[in-house]
Design an enzyme around this catalytic site. Sequence first.
Site, PDB file in Angstrom:
ATOM      1  N   GLU A  94       0.844  -1.202   0.000  1.00  0.00           N
ATOM      2  CA  GLU A  94       0.000   0.000   0.000  1.00  0.00           C
ATOM      3  C   GLU A  94       0.879   1.251   0.000  1.00  0.00           C
ATOM      4  OE1 GLU A  94      -2.469   1.642  -0.541  1.00  0.00           O
ATOM      5  OE2 GLU A  94      -3.883   1.851   1.114  1.00  0.00           O
ATOM      6  N   ASP A  95       0.368   2.327  -0.539  1.00  0.00           N
ATOM      7  CA  ASP A  95       1.153   3.555  -0.607  1.00  0.00           C
ATOM      8  C   ASP A  95       1.365   4.201   0.760  1.00  0.00           C
ATOM      9  OD1 ASP A  95      -1.542   4.281  -0.347  1.00  0.00           O
ATOM     10  OD2 ASP A  95      -1.574   5.592  -2.099  1.00  0.00           O
ATOM     11  N   ASP A  98      -2.652   6.148   6.851  1.00  0.00           N
ATOM     12  CA  ASP A  98      -3.028   7.450   7.380  1.00  0.00           C
ATOM     13  C   ASP A  98      -3.900   7.210   8.621  1.00  0.00           C
ATOM     14  OD1 ASP A  98      -3.274  10.299   7.212  1.00  0.00           O
ATOM     15  OD2 ASP A  98      -5.114  10.126   6.077  1.00  0.00           O
ATOM     16  N   PHE A 147      -0.201  16.646   3.487  1.00  0.00           N
ATOM     17  CA  PHE A 147      -0.758  15.919   2.352  1.00  0.00           C
ATOM     18  C   PHE A 147       0.302  15.809   1.259  1.00  0.00           C
ATOM     19  CE2 PHE A 147      -3.378  14.739  -1.205  1.00  0.00           C
ATOM     20  CZ  PHE A 147      -4.217  13.819  -0.616  1.00  0.00           C
ATOM     21  N   ARG A 160       0.255  11.360  -9.777  1.00  0.00           N
ATOM     22  CA  ARG A 160       0.649   9.976  -9.484  1.00  0.00           C
ATOM     23  C   ARG A 160       1.949   9.591 -10.180  1.00  0.00           C
ATOM     24  NH1 ARG A 160      -3.593   7.295  -6.913  1.00  0.00           N
ATOM     25  NH2 ARG A 160      -5.701   7.834  -7.572  1.00  0.00           N
TER      26      ARG A 160
HETATM   27  P1  IMP Z   1      -6.487   5.718   5.553  1.00  0.00           P
HETATM   28  O1  IMP Z   1      -7.615   4.766   5.354  1.00  0.00           O
HETATM   29  O2  IMP Z   1      -6.912   6.983   6.216  1.00  0.00           O
HETATM   30  O3  IMP Z   1      -5.290   5.082   6.246  1.00  0.00           O
HETATM   31  O4  IMP Z   1      -6.043   6.242   4.150  1.00  0.00           O
HETATM   32  C1  IMP Z   1      -5.380   5.498   3.273  1.00  0.00           C
HETATM   33  C2  IMP Z   1      -5.547   6.062   1.891  1.00  0.00           C
HETATM   34  O5  IMP Z   1      -5.772   7.469   1.867  1.00  0.00           O
HETATM   35  C3  IMP Z   1      -4.270   5.846   1.145  1.00  0.00           C
HETATM   36  O6  IMP Z   1      -4.276   4.613   0.490  1.00  0.00           O
HETATM   37  C4  IMP Z   1      -4.243   7.014   0.190  1.00  0.00           C
HETATM   38  O7  IMP Z   1      -4.882   6.647  -1.007  1.00  0.00           O
HETATM   39  C5  IMP Z   1      -5.023   8.098   0.861  1.00  0.00           C
HETATM   40  N1  IMP Z   1      -4.134   9.097   1.481  1.00  0.00           N
HETATM   41  C6  IMP Z   1      -3.868   9.282   2.770  1.00  0.00           C
HETATM   42  N2  IMP Z   1      -3.000  10.273   2.980  1.00  0.00           N
HETATM   43  C7  IMP Z   1      -2.679  10.728   1.752  1.00  0.00           C
HETATM   44  C8  IMP Z   1      -1.784  11.767   1.290  1.00  0.00           C
HETATM   45  O8  IMP Z   1      -1.089  12.469   2.038  1.00  0.00           O
HETATM   46  N3  IMP Z   1      -1.724  11.923  -0.058  1.00  0.00           N
HETATM   47  C9  IMP Z   1      -2.434  11.172  -0.940  1.00  0.00           C
HETATM   48  N4  IMP Z   1      -3.283  10.189  -0.539  1.00  0.00           N
HETATM   49  C10 IMP Z   1      -3.393   9.973   0.795  1.00  0.00           C
HETATM   50 MG    MG Z   2      -4.278   4.109  -1.459  1.00  0.00          MG
END
Ligand code: IMP
Ligand code: MG
Length: 171
Positions: A94-95, A98, A147, A160
């Site tokens: 996963e990227d 968060d 972000f 991207r």
């Molecule tokens: P989570 O469910 O809040 O952990 O978010 C995960 C997803 O939110 C990641 O797979 C990203 O696609 C997106 N995301 C969270 N933070 C960022 C950011 O700083 N930039 C771009 N996408 C983000």
């Molecule tokens: Mg993602």
Amino acid sequence: MNVLLTSDQIQKRIRELGSEIEADHPANEEIHLVGVLKGGFMFMADLVRSMSARVTLDFIAVSSYQRSTRSSGEVRLVKDLDSGLEGRHVVIVEDIVDTGLTLTYLQDILRARSPKTLRTACLLSKPSRRQVDVRVEYIGFTIEDRFVVGYGLDYAEKYRNLAHIAVLDGD
Ligand code: IMP
Ligand code: MG
């Protein structure tokens, strides 16, 4: 946009992560990488090229962010895997982690498919944003609550393709 992580820094760290992942799996056993679309596509591409173990891969797509820098907190399965996970050594790729909601959801649905082992690799982590305590075995870089875009990560589907990671203006 300010560069947060250069392409060289990212590549170096990914080679380390690839070695760590290989070291944690029994030699000669296949490692099945599950990339999370779309953000994880570039990390996946470089990670598999850094590995010399027997590797197979698949992709899954979830949606949580809708053209916004804020999470809706809702996770939806958009594209499922092509093959089953039973008895396999699975690593989610996963990227970024968060709030942790996306990965918690993914780990839950993939664990239910009875993999032999299930681990998670994230290129980035923003621990200050965590809402749920999710286990991530491999983290590339821990970053502050900014972000970021590039290297797979988008803002409204843009950026991207950048080979580096940058902080979006105004954040
Ligand atoms: P989570 O469910 O809040 O952990 O978010 C995960 C997803 O939110 C990641 O797979 C990203 O696609 C997106 N995301 C969270 N933070 C960022 C950011 O700083 N930039 C771009 N996408 C983000
Ligand atoms: Mg993602």
